[in-house]
Design a protein around this motif. Structure first.
Motif, PDB file in Angstrom:
ATOM      1  N   HIS A  40      58.669  41.748  37.792  1.00  0.00           N
ATOM      2  CA  HIS A  40      58.664  41.283  39.480  1.00  0.00           C
ATOM      3  C   HIS A  40      57.787  39.812  39.711  1.00  0.00           C
ATOM      4  N   GLN A  41      58.551  38.927  39.208  1.00  0.00           N
ATOM      5  CA  GLN A  41      57.580  37.632  39.477  1.00  0.00           C
ATOM      6  C   GLN A  41      57.779  37.014  40.804  1.00  0.00           C
ATOM      7  N   SER A  42      58.040  37.166  42.212  1.00  0.00           N
ATOM      8  CA  SER A  42      58.024  36.408  43.600  1.00  0.00           C
ATOM      9  C   SER A  42      56.615  37.549  43.689  1.00  0.00           C
ATOM     10  N   GLN A  43      56.207  38.689  43.321  1.00  0.00           N
ATOM     11  CA  GLN A  43      55.339  39.750  43.774  1.00  0.00           C
ATOM     12  C   GLN A  43      54.584  39.357  42.627  1.00  0.00           C
ATOM     13  N   LYS A  44      54.372  38.532  42.116  1.00  0.00           N
ATOM     14  CA  LYS A  44      52.840  38.245  40.657  1.00  0.00           C
ATOM     15  C   LYS A  44      51.505  37.280  42.034  1.00  0.00           C
ATOM     16  N   ASP A  45      50.899  37.039  41.913  1.00  0.00           N
ATOM     17  CA  ASP A  45      49.696  36.232  41.855  1.00  0.00           C
ATOM     18  C   ASP A  45      49.053  36.621  43.344  1.00  0.00           C
ATOM     19  N   ARG A  46      50.166  36.217  44.244  1.00  0.00           N
ATOM     20  CA  ARG A  46      49.865  36.687  45.897  1.00  0.00           C
ATOM     21  C   ARG A  46      51.145  36.867  46.562  1.00  0.00           C
ATOM     22  N   PRO A  47      50.955  38.772  46.648  1.00  0.00           N
ATOM     23  CA  PRO A  47      52.336  38.951  47.939  1.00  0.00           C
ATOM     24  C   PRO A  47      52.568  37.993  48.594  1.00  0.00           C
ATOM     25  N   VAL A  48      53.154  38.039  49.460  1.00  0.00           N
ATOM     26  CA  VAL A  48      53.519  37.365  50.507  1.00  0.00           C
ATOM     27  C   VAL A  48      52.699  39.044  51.823  1.00  0.00           C
ATOM     28  N   PHE A  49      53.346  40.554  51.388  1.00  0.00           N
ATOM     29  CA  PHE A  49      52.119  41.531  52.128  1.00  0.00           C
ATOM     30  C   PHE A  49      51.579  42.210  51.713  1.00  0.00           C
ATOM     31  N   PRO A  50      50.343  41.915  50.965  1.00  0.00           N
ATOM     32  CA  PRO A  50      49.319  42.197  50.390  1.00  0.00           C
ATOM     33  C   PRO A  50      49.068  43.308  50.869  1.00  0.00           C
ATOM     34  N   GLY A  51      48.894  43.436  52.142  1.00  0.00           N
ATOM     35  CA  GLY A  51      47.499  44.838  52.527  1.00  0.00           C
ATOM     36  C   GLY A  51      46.617  44.547  52.782  1.00  0.00           C
ATOM     37  N   ASP A  52      45.553  45.720  52.761  1.00  0.00           N
ATOM     38  CA  ASP A  52      44.000  45.003  52.206  1.00  0.00           C
ATOM     39  C   ASP A  52      43.475  44.973  51.332  1.00  0.00           C
ATOM     40  N   ASP A  53      44.427  45.088  50.456  1.00  0.00           N
ATOM     41  CA  ASP A  53      43.423  44.789  49.264  1.00  0.00           C
ATOM     42  C   ASP A  53      44.532  43.526  48.483  1.00  0.00           C
ATOM     43  N   GLU A  54      43.968  42.125  47.815  1.00  0.00           N
ATOM     44  CA  GLU A  54      43.698  41.142  47.332  1.00  0.00           C
ATOM     45  C   GLU A  54      44.207  41.427  46.145  1.00  0.00           C
ATOM     46  N   ARG A  55      44.063  42.509  45.621  1.00  0.00           N
ATOM     47  CA  ARG A  55      44.166  41.867  43.778  1.00  0.00           C
ATOM     48  C   ARG A  55      45.963  42.164  43.547  1.00  0.00           C
ATOM     49  N   GLU A  56      46.806  41.726  42.426  1.00  0.00           N
ATOM     50  CA  GLU A  56      48.092  41.791  42.281  1.00  0.00           C
ATOM     51  C   GLU A  56      48.163  43.044  41.802  1.00  0.00           C
ATOM     52  N   PHE A  57      49.441  43.796  41.750  1.00  0.00           N
ATOM     53  CA  PHE A  57      49.933  44.694  41.996  1.00  0.00           C
ATOM     54  C   PHE A  57      49.737  45.490  40.431  1.00  0.00           C
ATOM     55  N   TRP A  58      49.988  44.281  39.745  1.00  0.00           N
ATOM     56  CA  TRP A  58      49.664  45.134  38.348  1.00  0.00           C
ATOM     57  C   TRP A  58      48.274  45.470  37.864  1.00  0.00           C
ATOM     58  N   VAL A  59      46.879  45.199  38.888  1.00  0.00           N
ATOM     59  CA  VAL A  59      45.562  45.013  38.323  1.00  0.00           C
ATOM     60  C   VAL A  59      45.308  46.339  39.708  1.00  0.00           C
ATOM     61  N   ARG A  60      46.267  46.057  40.180  1.00  0.00           N
ATOM     62  CA  ARG A  60      46.337  47.985  41.120  1.00  0.00           C
ATOM     63  C   ARG A  60      46.633  48.708  40.358  1.00  0.00           C
ATOM     64  N   ALA A  61      47.580  48.820  40.101  1.00  0.00           N
ATOM     65  CA  ALA A  61      48.538  49.784  39.210  1.00  0.00           C
ATOM     66  C   ALA A  61      47.154  50.635  38.030  1.00  0.00           C
ATOM     67  N   GLN A  62      47.391  49.299  37.192  1.00  0.00           N
ATOM     68  CA  GLN A  62      46.338  49.733  35.888  1.00  0.00           C
ATOM     69  C   GLN A  62      44.677  50.111  36.485  1.00  0.00           C
ATOM     70  N   GLU A  63      43.971  50.037  37.427  1.00  0.00           N
ATOM     71  CA  GLU A  63      42.598  50.815  37.370  1.00  0.00           C
ATOM     72  C   GLU A  63      42.974  51.935  38.565  1.00  0.00           C
ATOM     73  N   ARG A  64      44.082  52.164  39.057  1.00  0.00           N
ATOM     74  CA  ARG A  64      44.740  53.273  39.887  1.00  0.00           C
ATOM     75  C   ARG A  64      44.629  54.328  38.652  1.00  0.00           C
ATOM     76  N   ASN A  65      45.784  54.576  37.617  1.00  0.00           N
ATOM     77  CA  ASN A  65      46.036  55.196  36.762  1.00  0.00           C
ATOM     78  C   ASN A  65      44.811  55.139  35.360  1.00  0.00           C
ATOM     79  N   ARG A  66      44.359  54.762  35.591  1.00  0.00           N
ATOM     80  CA  ARG A  66      42.906  54.351  34.799  1.00  0.00           C
ATOM     81  C   ARG A  66      41.462  55.417  35.619  1.00  0.00           C
ATOM     82  N   ASP A  67      41.799  55.153  36.851  1.00  0.00           N
ATOM     83  CA  ASP A  67      40.753  56.265  37.828  1.00  0.00           C
ATOM     84  C   ASP A  67      40.925  57.648  37.250  1.00  0.00           C
ATOM     85  N   THR A  68      42.093  57.523  37.895  1.00  0.00           N
ATOM     86  CA  THR A  68      42.105  58.942  37.943  1.00  0.00           C
ATOM     87  C   THR A  68      42.262  59.988  36.025  1.00  0.00           C
ATOM     88  N   ALA A  69      42.145  59.345  35.504  1.00  0.00           N
ATOM     89  CA  ALA A  69      42.281  59.411  33.859  1.00  0.00           C
ATOM     90  C   ALA A  69      40.473  59.830  34.177  1.00  0.00           C
TER      91      ALA A  69
END
Length: 640
Positions: free
Chosen positions: A589-618
């Protein structure tokens, strides 16, 4: 409940709080309170002076006031209003102005005298603002002060636009907006860069003088700041805490906004509890985290010194409680999200049969599938299940304009390379470029631009689904009509949205449905899409479709927040290799990489958010004393 018990239950709360089942009931209660005030003042021949707020929170109150005016004859002729704030600079005719908001939601629909409406002026020259602010204060005082002030609360704890650092005695003035406040407003303005950096706001001191103050908050996004405002220490870092000093304030909340208050979040600290399985599980996990011990090492002393002595007495000995909760958590972990064939499934999250299940992953936006449950998605395919994915919306508002031009330029060059006439395409491109160069914030794109943005998201979704192992005929694009407005504000859901979903479900007859249960999605699309799925399943069940009885609905969370550990019913562990495969699927999903149009209040890239969230759950499972996995994706079953 006796007064003594109520005082004990609310002892952590430093101001009055009333909690309603939902925001609709709460809004009607507040509007009735306003209506009774107006009527009482009218009976005495007096004007009612109201302080009004903007934003999503008071919309329901204003809608009910309009209804009371039209259907029950409530008159606003003797009402004077003062709005809390306005962006600066801001034209009153702009879509984002609070003048427009108040007209659309209240003033255009009632009989208020226009001369009695007061809203800060966002068009003034800078040098005139101090005098305007003094006059705003003088006018309120001349009318005898505010009878009732309606407030919302921002996630920084601001009331009005009194951001962190505001003084408790501040008056009406020009302020600089906090970055989080601007991020929260970014969707209304077509990006944070278009949100004004300043605003004119009533001060905390001005608000404090009101004879009644009602602060309203809805949904879980406000829960953490409500806890700080109600139970925290008074601090300029959370301006709403100053309201603890008022004798005339009431917080009106729905259950979700109140969910982190002590009496709801950790009720064993405030009262005797009925210790059912879910509350016991939540309390033991909380205790383990509080004392930083694995569950199996918790002692009777830990229970007694943390408000859980009653649990130890009712269901002890405590070691038996610990083992029971440990086993329940252990049983949520499975490497077989579609069920393990030929295995005892009595203690597993999913059924063993049928061994090969028909599964459908609903994705509200074209990337939620891989961001939220990419590892589980890939594993379902690898384990031989008949997996489909359905992209519920086109996601065409979340693509940068320059991506449109880039793809169009590629298409023009490609047509030229194979000798095709590309003059028509060039004309469309020039029109697009001209439109984009003059485009205003949040202006609706032309149909051609909307289509190209949708094609970009579609091609990326196909690439991601193919990477997960799906054939093209298992990839579905619904383009639900509610979303296709071309604007950030979407259309109401209609039967057509539900019928399209019913048709897809009927064609697949799934044993498993995975849907986004992340209702804190700041754009609101997830909950709309989820409700469409639930309604479609219910209608099919009620129509006598026998397969629906065997269809389980699993909720996953999006890019914002994970389920609480005690809520998780299925935890799918991911190996380092599977984490890498999930990341690669997200990268499609290249159009959402680096800086998506609507990132919410989290400036991290989506893959970073997902990876860190999944690691936190573990990590959370590991700290409770369970196996230490690289990452985990979590699910909760929804009973419809």
């Amino acid at each position: 409940m006796s007064r003594l018990n109520l005082l004990e239950e609310t002892r952590f709360e430093k101001l009055p709080v009333t909690v309603y089942p939902d925001q609709h009931i709460a809004s009607k209660t507040v509007s009735r309170r306003i209506a009774e005030l107006i009527k009482a003042k009218q009976a005495k021949g007096e004007k009612t002076v109201l302080g009004l707020a903007t934003g999503a929170t008071p919309v329901g109150v204003y809608a009910e006031l309009v209804r009371l005016h039209k259907e029950e004859g409530l008159s606003f002729r003797d009402v004077v209003t003062f709005n809390l704030d306005e962006y600066y600079p801001m034209q009153p005719t702009a879509k984002q102005s609070y003048v427009t908001f108040m007209n659309e939601n209240l003033f255009d629909h009632i009989d208020i005298e226009r001369a009695n409406i007061n809203i800060p002026d966002g068009t003034l020259p800078l040098e005139e603002i101090p005098a305007f602010c003094l006059e705003y204060e003088r006018k309120i005082e001349e009318l005898g002060g505010l009878d009732l002030q309606v407030l919302g609360i921002g996630r920084t704890g601001h009331i009005g636009f009194n951001e962190p650092g505001s003084a408790p005695n501040s008056g009406t003035r020009l302020v600089t907006l906090d970055d989080l406040t601007r991020r929260d407003a970014s969707r209304d303005f077509g990006g944070k860069e278009n949100v004004p950096t300043k605003a004119i706001t009533m001060g905390i001191g001005t608000i404090f003088k009101a004879r009644e103050i009602v602060l309203m908050a809805w949904n879980g996004k406000k829960a953490s700041i409500i806890k700080k405002a109600v139970e925290g220490e008074i601090s300029g870092e959370v301006p709403a805490t100053y309201l603890q000093l008022s004798d005339n304030v009431e917080f009106v909340l729905d259950q979700d906004a109140a969910s982190e208050l002590t009496r709801f979040d950790t009720p064993w600290l405030t009262r005797d509890c009925v210790w059912d399985e879910q509350l016991t599980k939540k309390a033991v996990i909380w205790l383990s985290c509080e004392v930083e011990k694995p569950i199996l090492k918790l002692t009777e002393e830990d229970y007694n010194s943390h408000g859980m002595a009653q649990l130890a007495v009712d269901r002890g000995p405590v070691y038996n409680i610990n083992i029971d909760i440990f086993n329940k958590l252990q049983q949520t972990i499975t490497g077989w999200p579609g069920g393990k064939p030929n295995a005892d499934d009595s203690r597993r999250p999913e059924r063993a049969e049928p061994a090969k299940k028909r599964s459908i992953v609903f994705s509200p936006h074209p990337d939620d599938d891989v961001i939220s449950m990419g590892g589980t998605f890939i594993r379902l395919v690898d384990q031989g299940h008949d997996v489909h994915v359905a992209y519920q919306t086109s996601g065409n508002t979340a693509v940068w304009d320059d991506d449109v031009l880039r793809y169009m330029e590629f298409a023009i060059d490609f047509k030229a390379s194979i000798g095709d006439d590309n003059s028509k395409l060039k004309g469309i491109y020039e029109n697009m470029r001209s439109f984009i160069e003059q485009k205003q914030p949040n202006e609706v794109d032309t149909p051609e631009i909307q289509n190209v943005k949708a094609f970009i998201r579609k091609s990326e979704a196909i690439a991601g689904a193919r990477y997960a192992g799906l054939e093209d005929d298992h990839i579905h694009f619904q383009a639900l009509p509610f979303y296709e407005s071309g604007k950030t504000k979407k259309n109401p859901v209609t039967d057509r949205d539900i019928e399209l979903t019913m048709q897809l479900l009927q064609s697949i007859k799934p044993h498993q449905v995975f849907a986004a249960g992340d209702f804190e999605d700041p754009h609101g699309t997830h909950i709309v899409c989820f409700n469409i799925i639930v309604e479609a399943l219910r209608r099919l069940r009620d129509a006598g479709e026998s397969w629906v009885a065997d269809c389980w609905l699993w909720m996953y969370r999006g890019a914002w927040h994970e389920f609480e550990t005690h809520e998780i019913e299925m935890a799918v562990p991911l190996s380092p290799q599977e984490v890498e495969r999930k990341k690669n699927a997200i990268f499609k999903h290249q159009s959402q990489k680096d800086r998506p149009v609507f990132p919410g209040d989290d400036e991290r890239e989506f893959w970073v958010r997902a990876q860190e969230r999944n690691r936190d759950t573990a990590r959370r499972y590991d700290k409770l004393g369970l196996a230490d996995y690289e990452a985990m994706e979590a699910f909760v079953r929804f009973k419809y």
